[in-house]
Design a protein around this motif. Structure first.
Motif, PDB file in Angstrom:
ATOM      1  N   THR A 159       0.853  -1.183   0.000  1.00 15.04           N
ATOM      2  CA  THR A 159       0.000   0.000   0.000  1.00 15.04           C
ATOM      3  C   THR A 159       0.894   1.239   0.000  1.00 15.04           C
ATOM      4  OG1 THR A 159      -0.115   0.035   2.443  1.00 15.04           O
ATOM      5  CG2 THR A 159      -1.833  -1.187   1.266  1.00 15.04           C
ATOM      6  N   ARG A 160       0.340   2.362  -0.400  1.00 11.52           N
ATOM      7  CA  ARG A 160       1.101   3.612  -0.470  1.00 11.52           C
ATOM      8  C   ARG A 160       0.591   4.553   0.622  1.00 11.52           C
ATOM      9  NH1 ARG A 160       4.150   4.232  -4.842  1.00 11.52           N
ATOM     10  NH2 ARG A 160       4.054   6.505  -4.706  1.00 11.52           N
ATOM     11  N   ILE A 161       0.948   4.233   1.866  1.00 13.39           N
ATOM     12  CA  ILE A 161       0.518   5.012   3.017  1.00 13.39           C
ATOM     13  C   ILE A 161       1.752   5.618   3.685  1.00 13.39           C
ATOM     14  CG2 ILE A 161      -0.679   4.951   5.234  1.00 13.39           C
ATOM     15  CD1 ILE A 161      -2.466   4.528   2.797  1.00 13.39           C
ATOM     16  N   PRO A 162       1.933   6.935   3.634  1.00  6.85           N
ATOM     17  CA  PRO A 162       3.153   7.548   4.160  1.00  6.85           C
ATOM     18  C   PRO A 162       3.240   7.578   5.681  1.00  6.85           C
ATOM     19  CG  PRO A 162       1.658   9.231   3.334  1.00  6.85           C
ATOM     20  CD  PRO A 162       1.065   7.912   2.952  1.00  6.85           C
ATOM     21  N   ASP A 163       2.115   7.388   6.382  1.00  9.24           N
ATOM     22  CA  ASP A 163       2.117   7.427   7.852  1.00  9.24           C
ATOM     23  C   ASP A 163       1.397   6.174   8.363  1.00  9.24           C
ATOM     24  OD1 ASP A 163       2.310   8.126  10.477  1.00  9.24           O
ATOM     25  OD2 ASP A 163       1.013   9.878  10.367  1.00  9.24           O
ATOM     26  N   ALA A 164       2.108   5.049   8.306  1.00 10.53           N
ATOM     27  CA  ALA A 164       1.479   3.746   8.540  1.00 10.53           C
ATOM     28  C   ALA A 164       1.037   3.538   9.978  1.00 10.53           C
ATOM     29  CB  ALA A 164       2.432   2.628   8.130  1.00 10.53           C
ATOM     30  N   VAL A 165       1.650   4.212  10.946  1.00 10.08           N
ATOM     31  CA  VAL A 165       1.297   3.980  12.348  1.00 10.08           C
ATOM     32  C   VAL A 165       0.306   5.009  12.882  1.00 10.08           C
ATOM     33  CG1 VAL A 165       3.442   2.779  12.857  1.00 10.08           C
ATOM     34  CG2 VAL A 165       3.326   5.247  13.173  1.00 10.08           C
ATOM     35  N   SER A 166      -0.209   5.841  12.010  1.00  9.58           N
ATOM     36  CA  SER A 166      -1.240   6.797  12.437  1.00  9.58           C
ATOM     37  C   SER A 166      -2.504   6.051  12.867  1.00  9.58           C
ATOM     38  CB  SER A 166      -1.575   7.755  11.286  1.00  9.58           C
ATOM     39  OG  SER A 166      -2.727   8.528  11.586  1.00  9.58           O
ATOM     40  N   ASP A 216      -1.521  -8.140  20.079  1.00  5.13           N
ATOM     41  CA  ASP A 216      -1.796  -7.663  21.433  1.00  5.13           C
ATOM     42  C   ASP A 216      -1.220  -6.273  21.663  1.00  5.13           C
ATOM     43  OD1 ASP A 216      -3.080 -10.019  22.208  1.00  5.13           O
ATOM     44  OD2 ASP A 216      -1.184 -10.983  22.746  1.00  5.13           O
ATOM     45  N   PHE A 217      -0.430  -5.767  20.715  1.00  6.63           N
ATOM     46  CA  PHE A 217       0.261  -4.493  20.926  1.00  6.63           C
ATOM     47  C   PHE A 217      -0.489  -3.338  20.282  1.00  6.63           C
ATOM     48  CE2 PHE A 217       3.641  -1.446  19.539  1.00  6.63           C
ATOM     49  CZ  PHE A 217       3.957  -0.976  20.803  1.00  6.63           C
ATOM     50  N   SER A 218      -0.575  -3.332  18.968  1.00  6.96           N
ATOM     51  CA  SER A 218      -1.257  -2.256  18.258  1.00  6.96           C
ATOM     52  C   SER A 218      -1.864  -2.801  16.969  1.00  6.96           C
ATOM     53  CB  SER A 218      -0.273  -1.121  17.938  1.00  6.96           C
ATOM     54  OG  SER A 218      -0.903  -0.094  17.204  1.00  6.96           O
ATOM     55  N   TYR A 219      -2.897  -2.130  16.515  1.00 15.73           N
ATOM     56  CA  TYR A 219      -3.638  -2.584  15.336  1.00 15.73           C
ATOM     57  C   TYR A 219      -3.171  -1.929  14.043  1.00 15.73           C
ATOM     58  CZ  TYR A 219      -5.675   1.995  16.002  1.00 15.73           C
ATOM     59  OH  TYR A 219      -5.822   3.336  16.155  1.00 15.73           O
ATOM     60  N   THR A 220      -2.395  -0.845  14.117  1.00 18.06           N
ATOM     61  CA  THR A 220      -2.167   0.020  12.964  1.00 18.06           C
ATOM     62  C   THR A 220      -1.470  -0.693  11.808  1.00 18.06           C
ATOM     63  OG1 THR A 220      -0.164   0.821  14.058  1.00 18.06           O
ATOM     64  CG2 THR A 220      -2.162   2.141  14.312  1.00 18.06           C
ATOM     65  N   THR A 221      -0.311  -1.301  12.078  1.00 16.42           N
ATOM     66  CA  THR A 221       0.437  -1.926  10.992  1.00 16.42           C
ATOM     67  C   THR A 221      -0.219  -3.218  10.524  1.00 16.42           C
ATOM     68  OG1 THR A 221       1.882  -2.981  12.635  1.00 16.42           O
ATOM     69  CG2 THR A 221       2.620  -0.900  11.688  1.00 16.42           C
ATOM     70  N   GLU A 222      -0.748  -4.000  11.468  1.00 20.21           N
ATOM     71  CA  GLU A 222      -1.380  -5.262  11.085  1.00 20.21           C
ATOM     72  C   GLU A 222      -2.591  -5.017  10.190  1.00 20.21           C
ATOM     73  OE1 GLU A 222      -3.422  -9.298  12.963  1.00 20.21           O
ATOM     74  OE2 GLU A 222      -2.656  -7.749  14.313  1.00 20.21           O
ATOM     75  N   MET A 223      -3.361  -3.983  10.480  1.00 22.06           N
ATOM     76  CA  MET A 223      -4.525  -3.679   9.653  1.00 22.06           C
ATOM     77  C   MET A 223      -4.117  -3.403   8.213  1.00 22.06           C
ATOM     78  SD  MET A 223      -7.180  -0.465   9.797  1.00 22.06           S
ATOM     79  CE  MET A 223      -8.013  -0.932  11.289  1.00 22.06           C
ATOM     80  N   LEU A 224      -3.041  -2.633   8.025  1.00 23.76           N
ATOM     81  CA  LEU A 224      -2.612  -2.300   6.672  1.00 23.76           C
ATOM     82  C   LEU A 224      -2.095  -3.527   5.930  1.00 23.76           C
ATOM     83  CD1 LEU A 224      -0.844   1.142   7.215  1.00 23.76           C
ATOM     84  CD2 LEU A 224      -3.104   0.691   6.262  1.00 23.76           C
ATOM     85  N   ILE A 225      -1.361  -4.390   6.625  1.00 18.17           N
ATOM     86  CA  ILE A 225      -0.866  -5.608   5.981  1.00 18.17           C
ATOM     87  C   ILE A 225      -2.030  -6.501   5.576  1.00 18.17           C
ATOM     88  CG2 ILE A 225       0.451  -7.730   6.364  1.00 18.17           C
ATOM     89  CD1 ILE A 225       2.353  -6.042   8.116  1.00 18.17           C
ATOM     90  N   GLN A 226      -3.027  -6.634   6.451  1.00 16.70           N
ATOM     91  CA  GLN A 226      -4.220  -7.406   6.099  1.00 16.70           C
ATOM     92  C   GLN A 226      -4.959  -6.774   4.936  1.00 16.70           C
ATOM     93  OE1 GLN A 226      -7.074  -8.827   8.924  1.00 16.70           O
ATOM     94  NE2 GLN A 226      -5.561  -9.017  10.560  1.00 16.70           N
ATOM     95  N   ALA A 227      -5.128  -5.443   4.993  1.00 17.41           N
ATOM     96  CA  ALA A 227      -5.867  -4.755   3.937  1.00 17.41           C
ATOM     97  C   ALA A 227      -5.191  -4.921   2.587  1.00 17.41           C
ATOM     98  CB  ALA A 227      -6.007  -3.272   4.284  1.00 17.41           C
ATOM     99  N   GLY A 228      -3.852  -4.820   2.571  1.00 23.40           N
ATOM    100  CA  GLY A 228      -3.131  -5.021   1.324  1.00 23.40           C
ATOM    101  C   GLY A 228      -3.271  -6.436   0.813  1.00 23.40           C
TER     102      GLY A 228
END
Length: 321
Positions: free
Chosen positions: A148-155, A173-185
């Protein structure tokens, strides 16, 4: 079109009033806006403050379960409440609530499934030089892993369509931000980014104790999520590296053996054989993990259908009542 703005909270009773006051009351194209507070085991009366301020929905965890768990609870409740769009924002008013209208616009227009707020990390005055470099490095890594082309992946300031929320399954168990983008891609969702404004930090982050703690946990989350959705590539890559490492000492042994000096270099043969066996085993595990991953995909599809059936049953029950 119903928008639910969810706010994960942990001891945010002092900052919640300011955050709620900044949220929009009306947005073009949205018929109803509701607020949802997820109290993640707070001890300062966050839930009571939320109810007193007129928050529509409050979810409370008995103990602190972490940001990822709070995010999951918020998504589940928002879906049950009939949200067409879900916006996630921070309780400490880090993100400017006025930008929610821009955040949801690509979803309203049918152009995106997930929209991530870009804080402009390169030039953000609220970020120090070390944080800027780390954020840019992390975002570049996530872009490669998620395609994906997201410049601020941990926002954490992001909008999610109902369909995307039903298909996303956060396991971290830590944060959803990066995992969501990897799943979405991996699931070929349309993910876009819009620029947003930020406010100055009012307290240190409660997600991590230090920068090294954040780096280790974020890297582990990204690696786990990538390996989960690309098991064959992950295991075969590791196995191939081990196999090639093992090949070098075996070639060394053969060189000496052909020159009549093989007896003194048997250890090279043993070490090389161990690495090559490990490499082959890793590749075999990759094939097995790939088959398990395909079975997981079937389970996720079943889960999506179960959620849709639950919604239909809930709608019928509401109609009857």
């Amino acid at each position: 079109m119903k928008l639910v703005i969810q706010i994960p909270c942990f001891n945010e009773g002092d900052h919640l009033p300011e955050t709620l006051a900044a949220l929009p009351r009306a947005i073009d194209g949205v018929d109803a806006i509701e607020y949802l507070v997820v109290d993640d085991g707070s001890s300062d009366g966050t839930s009571e403050v939320a109810r007193r301020l007129g928050v529509h929905h409050v979810v409370r965890h008995r103990t602190n379960r972490g940001l990822a768990a709070a995010f999951r609870s918020g998504l589940e409740r928002a879906l049950r409440e009939g949200a067409d769009i879900i916006v996630n924002t921070d309780a400490d008013n880090q993100y400017d609530g006025r930008d929610i209208a821009a955040l949801v616009r690509p979803i309203i227009d049918g152009q995106a499934d997930i929209v991530v707020g870009d804080r402009g990390v390169r030039d953000n005055a609220h970020f120090g030089p070390v944080k800027r470099r780390l954020q840019r490095l992390g975002s570049a890594t996530v872009q490669r892993l998620s395609r994906t082309r997201i410049p601020d992946a941990v926002s954490g300031f992001r909008a999610i369509s109902r369909d995307a929320a039903q298909r996303i399954n956060i396991t971290s168990d830590f944060s959803y931000t990066t995992e969501m983008l990897i799943q979405a891609g991996r699931k070929r969702m349309a993910v876009v980014s819009v620029p947003v404004r930020t406010n100055g930090a009012v307290r240190p982050s409660r997600l991590f104790r230090s920068i090294p703690h954040f780096i280790v946990n974020t890297a582990a989350t990204m690696l786990r999520a990538w390996a989960m959705y690309n098991p064959l590539r992950a295991f075969v890559s590791v196995g191939l590296v081990a196999f090639l490492i093992g090949l070098a000492p075996i070639i060394r042994f053969l060189w000496f053996y052909l020159n009549g000096d093989g007896a003194g270099h048997v250890q090279s043969l043993i070490i090389g054989g161990v690495f090559m066996i490990f490499g082959v085993m890793a590749m075999m595990l990759g094939a097995l993990a790939d088959l398990i991953g395909r079975n997981r995909n079937l389970m996720e599809q079943t889960l999506e259908r179960v959620r849709m059936l639950e919604e239909r049953l809930g709608s019928k029950a509401s109609g009857v009542s």
